[in-house]
Each structure stands twice: as structure tokens, then as C-alpha cells.
Scaffold this motif. Sequence first.
Motif, PDB file in Angstrom:
ATOM      1  N   HIS A 195       0.975  -1.159   0.158  1.00 39.66           N
ATOM      2  CA  HIS A 195      -0.124   0.082  -0.056  1.00 39.66           C
ATOM      3  C   HIS A 195       0.946   1.164  -0.020  1.00 39.66           C
ATOM      4  CE1 HIS A 195      -2.213   3.311   2.028  1.00 39.66           C
ATOM      5  NE2 HIS A 195      -3.184   3.025   1.533  1.00 39.66           N
ATOM      6  N   ALA A 196       1.922   1.528   0.929  1.00 40.26           N
ATOM      7  CA  ALA A 196       2.828   2.594   0.856  1.00 40.26           C
ATOM      8  C   ALA A 196       3.641   2.902  -0.507  1.00 40.26           C
ATOM      9  CB  ALA A 196       3.839   2.179   1.807  1.00 40.26           C
ATOM     10  N   ILE A 197       3.789   1.646  -1.159  1.00 44.01           N
ATOM     11  CA  ILE A 197       4.516   1.730  -2.505  1.00 44.01           C
ATOM     12  C   ILE A 197       3.647   2.447  -3.386  1.00 44.01           C
ATOM     13  CG2 ILE A 197       5.313   0.655  -4.525  1.00 44.01           C
ATOM     14  CD1 ILE A 197       6.601  -1.344  -2.509  1.00 44.01           C
ATOM     15  N   VAL A 198       2.576   1.816  -3.584  1.00 40.68           N
ATOM     16  CA  VAL A 198       1.448   2.430  -4.450  1.00 40.68           C
ATOM     17  C   VAL A 198       0.887   3.955  -3.966  1.00 40.68           C
ATOM     18  CG1 VAL A 198      -0.766   2.144  -5.703  1.00 40.68           C
ATOM     19  CG2 VAL A 198       0.458   0.293  -4.995  1.00 40.68           C
ATOM     20  N   ALA A 199       0.518   4.212  -2.936  1.00 38.83           N
ATOM     21  CA  ALA A 199       0.326   5.362  -2.334  1.00 38.83           C
ATOM     22  C   ALA A 199       1.436   6.606  -2.570  1.00 38.83           C
ATOM     23  CB  ALA A 199      -0.050   5.361  -0.814  1.00 38.83           C
ATOM     24  N   ASP A 200       2.583   6.230  -2.543  1.00 39.05           N
ATOM     25  CA  ASP A 200       3.598   7.073  -2.831  1.00 39.05           C
ATOM     26  C   ASP A 200       3.533   7.444  -4.406  1.00 39.05           C
ATOM     27  OD1 ASP A 200       6.279   8.457  -1.831  1.00 39.05           O
ATOM     28  OD2 ASP A 200       7.010   7.050  -3.365  1.00 39.05           O
ATOM     29  N   PHE A 201       3.205   6.693  -5.176  1.00 40.20           N
ATOM     30  CA  PHE A 201       3.352   6.922  -6.595  1.00 40.20           C
ATOM     31  C   PHE A 201       2.287   7.886  -6.676  1.00 40.20           C
ATOM     32  CE2 PHE A 201       1.575   6.315 -10.785  1.00 40.20           C
ATOM     33  CZ  PHE A 201       2.875   6.745 -11.745  1.00 40.20           C
ATOM     34  N   ILE A 202       0.880   7.494  -5.991  1.00 39.33           N
ATOM     35  CA  ILE A 202      -0.306   8.398  -6.082  1.00 39.33           C
ATOM     36  C   ILE A 202       0.102   9.782  -5.881  1.00 39.33           C
ATOM     37  CG2 ILE A 202      -2.540   9.026  -5.318  1.00 39.33           C
ATOM     38  CD1 ILE A 202      -2.816   5.846  -5.224  1.00 39.33           C
TER      39      ILE A 202
END
Length: 567
Positions: free
Chosen positions: A244-251
Amino acid sequence: MNQRVVIDPITRIEGHLRVEVEVDENNVVQKAWSSSTLWRGIEVILKGRTPMDVGLIVQRICGVCTYSHYRCGTEAVENALGMKIPLNARYLRSLMHTSLFMHDHIVHFYHLHGLDWVDVVSALSADPAKAAQVALKYTDKPIAAGEGELRAVQERVKGFVETGKLGPFANAYWGNGTYKFTPEQNLIALSHYLKALEVQRVAAEMMAIFGGKQPHPQSLVVGGVTSVRDMLSPARLQEWKQKHAIVADFIERGYKADIVMAAEAFGGEASVLGGVNIKSFMATNDFVTADGEYLFEQGVILKGDLAGVSDINPDLIAEDVTHAWYKADKPQHPYDGTTIPDYTGFVERDTVYGKLPTLDGDNKYSWVKSPRYQGEPVEVGPLACLLVNYARGNQVVVDAVNGLLQRTGLPIEALFTTLGRTAARMLQTSIVAKEGLRTFDALLTNIQSDDSTYIKPELDSNKEYVGHAMLEAPRGMLSHWIRIKEGLVENYQAVVPTTWNAGPVDAKGQMGPYEASLIGLKLEDPAKPLEVIRIIHSFDPCMACAVHVMDYKGQSLGEFRIDPNAR
């Protein structure tokens, strides 16, 4: 003299969509028709089946938002049986939904809608060093936008061009005058396009942690979920949070920055400052944040009256098939809906490409029905969700919307545009990603004292049941409606978001959101209608017909027979 423009198929979507427009001598769209050209028919397949299999079957309606249909079908059965599933199951379903939204919206903007905004050919002439500096205007921590990264992306795409194998970048309308990014901005967005290919894989893995697999999860059952061991495993819980942290960072560092960049570059482009000609919107409750609490609230806005948002009354929903390839004497409520095909074909006409079969707009011309709320067409989707919740005073949404408007310098009216619809999807993604952690923490707290995830359904074959479920799928409000008799499905209807948005004209002559969004649009070149595709893509079409195959010469490719009464 008016000219007919035919776009078939519209690519970079789910399913089969044909759009035709009629432009005047100034290339301004005067008429528009939207048609899904292949039949779904899942509702017919469901008749006579056990309700316990509904979710697994209906998730095959779509190859993208499979989980949305899976969950909606399962919850429609639970609603019919009067079940209240354990809180842990509701949390887990919500976390899977969070994973889906983060995955789906990233894929939509970059890999489906992105090339409507990004001119790849222009990016090849960009200065990577200058582009790296430009990226700092939109976020203080750019992702995949350093000079070296941008130079590598540019060389990689140039390699495609030199070999003549453009892959996803082939046959586009490069050079169209309505592309507004500078070469450097195009290079930044192109780099994020490629980075998003990596990030979406991580988001798909998030879904698989609690769903069992992706894109067709298998952990939902009538009565709860089966992913008990995953829920109770600290390692699996931590794995979900790390992904989740990886994807949220890209968002936050990529997706949001690119929308701010687009707002600056396209803020004066007329073709994206319209596209919202139906001013009625509908959204429903979704994303459990605590027992009895939802991130997004339900409501209906009719004819642009934001002050008059009201609760949804399910009894006021009906589907009209006047111009759809089905038989029905009048608009039908989904509980009583029928799926009786009545195909009438095309009409040959002159078009900008020569003589072609075209849609018979005066009669029937689409496999999509026309849902109406209180007799009115409404738009559903991220824009509708945010507008309903903004009107409700939902503080999370109010803060997110006002923050973006302040950051871009755009007025509130900018939401009612194609640009606004695209920005709303990003905002919804950002909100879902941040608030999903509240659900995650609530789950961690709850399992300390309660590990239940399932209650056994009780189905009495001597009783009749009716039920429905509504949720926010990535493309908007989705509802499934079921009648159960003698322990089996007697009738079933799915009213999907794209049905609300893409339906043809109804008996009153009212267009749906797709068609209405195109009226008044000026095309730079009718033979290369990028503007039409950009607007239609902003809805994220999901025609849900991908399992059907046809040959463009009309030859039969195969025949499949399914017994709809099989048990």
C-alpha cells in the motif's frame, strides 16, 4: 452540410464501444450516438442457478473491475437473505476494494486515458535536464523524473520508434493541436506511464493478499470471507501495508503531480472545458471506516442543485430500452427487468471515411440499456461521488477538493468539465489510499477481541426473497438486483456504471452522459477525432462485453451453447 464521424472501436477501454458524431461545417458536434456493439447476457446465464454461486459468476461480467461485481453480487444475496456479516469481513472486503481502486485508477489514467493528454512524439524532442527542473514545479519530491531517469525513458522510446514497433504508441493522433503539454511535460508524463506499469503490479498483489488471486479473487462467500489465516497473520498484514505504501507514494508524487501539471497546461483548452452536460449525479455509500461508518456517503443531485442533494430511493430506478436492442413495453425496475434481445442492425451512410454502416439513431442502436432515476439521466463515477460528498459536507472530500482548486487556481466550476472529471478520479484515488489505512487500523484493533469472518446463510426453498446491493465501483455506482424462488435465482439484473453513463436516448428523447458530453464539441480534424476520444475516456468506459468475439467480415467464428437452467 453535416458530416458523420464514426469511431469504432474506441480502444483503451474494457469491452466494445462505438461512438458516432455528426459535425456541422465548422466541425462542431451537433448530434452524438454511443453504442456497445456486443451483447453481455450474464443475467440470462444466472437464472436457475444457486444464489451461492452468484458472486463467482457475475465477476466474469468484467475483466477489469471483477472484484466490484463479485462483491456486489455476493452482497445482493446477503441483502435478500437479511444477513449482517461479521465486522472483520466488512473490513477485509473494504481493504480489497481499496486495493482495486488504487490499481484501477492508476491504470486508467496512465494506460487508458493518458495518451489523450500526452503526445509521445513530442516527448522525444524534450531536454531531459530541463524536464527534471519542470517536474519540481508540481511536487517537491518528483518520482521517476530525475534527469538520468528521463533520459533513459527517452532513449527507450526512441528505440521503439527506430525499430518501427511502437506497440501501445502506434496509430495515435500525435501532433493534434489540442495536445498542450510542452515536450518536457510530455516526457515527465511518459516516464510516469512506464513507472505506472510497475506500480500497478504491486497494487494487483495487494488485492491478491486477501482476495486469493487477481483479477478474479475467490475469498468472498455469502456470509463473509474465507481469508481468515491472512487476516490473522502479522506477516500478511504487514505485506499489505508495505505494498500500500509503495502505491500510495506513486499516487502522491506522480499521479497527483501530473494532474496539477495537466490543469496548468490544459486550463485554456476549450475541448476539455466542457464535457459535463448532464448536471445530475448519483453515488452510494462505500468504504467502511468503522462499524456503521462510510468514507463516501450516498446521495442524488438533480439538475445541478448541489444544495438539494437527497437520499437515493431505490424504487425510483428504472431502465428504458426504447433505443436499446432489447424488447420491453416500458421502463422496468431492475427487480422486474428482462433481458430479451431485439437486434435491428445498422444503416449505410456517407461518412468522413466514405460509405459505412452506421448507427440507426432514430431506432435501436446499442446493447446498453438507459437507466433513469426519477425519469432523469444521471452521471455516476468519481466526479459524481465527489460532488455528492462535497454537497453533503463530507470534510475529507471538501478538504481534498478545495486543496486541489487552491493548488491549481481553478474555480469550483472547473469540476464540471472533462478536466474536472479526470482530476476527480485522481482525488478519489488519493482519498481512498489515505483513508484505507483507517480501515486497516480498525481491522487490527477488532481482531484483538474478535476473529469471526463468516456466518452461515440460511436459505429456505419454500420462501421467496428479493434483494439488492449498491456500491461504488471504480467507474461509479454499481447495483445488482436479485429475486430468489424455490432456492434458485428467478431473476437477476446488474445496472453497471457504464450503463448509467453510456446508455442511448430514452423514450423522452433524453441523452445519457456520454452522448450529451459531446454536443457542442469542436473538432480540429473530423478524420482524427482526438477530442471525442479524450472526453469518452474521461468516463473510463467499461462495456463489459470482452468475452464475445466477432469477425469484422461477418463470418461465424464459433458457437457456444450454455444451458441457463443448469444447476
